[in-house]
Design an enzyme around this catalytic site. Structure first.
Site, short mmCIF file in Angstrom:
data_model
loop_
_atom_site.label_atom_id
_atom_site.label_comp_id
_atom_site.label_asym_id
_atom_site.label_seq_id
_atom_site.Cartn_x
_atom_site.Cartn_y
_atom_site.Cartn_z
CG HIS A 84 0.67 32.61 21.99
ND1 HIS A 84 1.01 33.95 21.99
CD2 HIS A 84 -0.55 32.50 22.59
CE1 HIS A 84 0.02 34.63 22.57
NE2 HIS A 84 -0.93 33.78 22.94
CG ASP A 105 3.60 31.22 17.08
OD1 ASP A 105 3.12 31.17 18.23
OD2 ASP A 105 3.94 32.30 16.55
CG HIS A 106 6.70 30.95 20.32
ND1 HIS A 106 7.89 31.64 20.24
CD2 HIS A 106 5.78 31.68 19.63
CE1 HIS A 106 7.69 32.76 19.54
NE2 HIS A 106 6.42 32.80 19.17
CG HIS A 141 4.80 32.86 24.39
ND1 HIS A 141 5.88 32.84 23.54
CD2 HIS A 141 3.75 33.30 23.64
CE1 HIS A 141 5.50 33.27 22.34
NE2 HIS A 141 4.22 33.53 22.37
ZN LIG Z 1 3.00 34.70 20.92
#
Ligand SMILES: [Zn+2]
Length: 302
Positions: A62, A64-65, A60
């Site tokens: 976000h 941090d990914h 996804h």
């Molecule tokens: Zn997330």
């Protein structure tokens, strides 16, 4: 099957903690799963050859990914990569990457393919003669998919005594390993199961991050060998898990139990806790075989 954890903490990179990224080695593939900031440094630390990565799966959008993705794409170019690169992720990922490259007037000299996902049902997104990859629709604050990596059934093993007793011509041995019934020298049809055994059991790995507790995924990941399931919180913060659409260690364990998983790996820990041992203890109250992901750790499942 081998899993290298490059990063497994939530939110922000810290001195000793990296955000989500891992490499799954399965049937000669090196699949990169999520690409948090600092992923390319972690790849170097693990001595993973950049050129072997041909497929990247982003859960996804976000940060941090996937904040490491543009940097990695750019480094591939500086290393004069020629190999094609395929990126799977939510719709919008192409726009984000291309905008940054466009404004920097910096293009790749290799082919970059985007496979944008929008389905809320599990779908087959990659397949070759040895491996399949399916999406696992998750429930998070934005559109998110986990990924299920499955080896296909390998060749069957000949039981040589039985094969010879059945008087089968050598020319048919290959067909036997492929699971076909064949005729013997006397024209009699020989059932495949009577002269072969199943080969090495195909392995499977399910990656589920980020998500709140979602029982719907159980049929999709049923009987997988290994499940990585996020456990951002402990039960004492279950209310935060609900609010932020994450899971607790106990919930991850419950999914593993219902899906009859062999090994559960926990990760995506909030850094609010002093250590991570408590995640294991909590999950073990529900499910027996629990491992803790840690940055730099490698799991060998052969
Ligand atoms: Zn997330």
């Amino acid at each position: 099957m081998k899993l290298s954890i490059l990063g497994c903490y939530s939110a922000t990179p810290r001195t000793l903690n990296n955000t989500t990224s891992q490499v799954l080695e399965i049937n000669n593939h090196m699949f990169l799963i999520d690409c948090g900031e600092g992923t390319q440094v972690q790849l170097r630390k693990h001595k993973i050859k950049f050129n072997r990565i041909k497929h990247i799966f982003i859960s996804h959008l976000h940060g941090d990914h996937f904040f490491g993705l543009v940097g990695l794409i750019s480094t591939f170019r500086l290393l004069t990569r020629e190999t094609d690169l395929h990126i799977y992720g939510p719709k919008g990922i192409k726009e984000i990457v291309v905008l940054q490259m466009k404004l920097a007037d910096s293009w790749t000299n290799y082919n970059l393919y985007f496979h944008e996902l929008t389905s809320k049902e599990s779908e087959l997104i990659y397949e070759d003669d040895k491996v399949e990859v399916h999406t696992i629709p998750l429930n998070h604050r934005i559109y998110t998919n986990g990924y299920l990596f499955k080896e296909k059934e390998g060749l069957r093993k000949l039981q040589m005594h039985a094969v010879e007793d059945a008087n089968i011509n050598v020319a048919y041995y290959r067909k036997l390993t492929q699971g076909f019934d064949v005729e013997n020298e006397d024209g009699v049809l020989i059932k495949n199961e009577s002269v072969t055994k199943s080969g090495v059991k195909p392995k499977s790995y399910a990656f589920c991050s980020d998500t709140m507790y979602k029982e719907d995924i159980v049929p999709i990941i049923k009987n997988a060998d290994v499940l990585y399931h996020e456990s951002t919180f402990l039960e004492e913060h279950a209310h935060l898990a609900v609010r932020t659409k994450h899971s607790t260690a106990k919930e991850a364990a419950s999914i593993a139990k219902q899906a009859n998983i062999e090994t559960l790996i926990l990760g995506h820990y909030s850094t609010r806790y002093g250590g991570i041992e408590a995640f294991k203890n909590e999950a073990e109250e529900v499910f027996e075989k629990v491992e803790l992901a840690e940055d730099g750790k490698t799991f060998d499942f052969n």
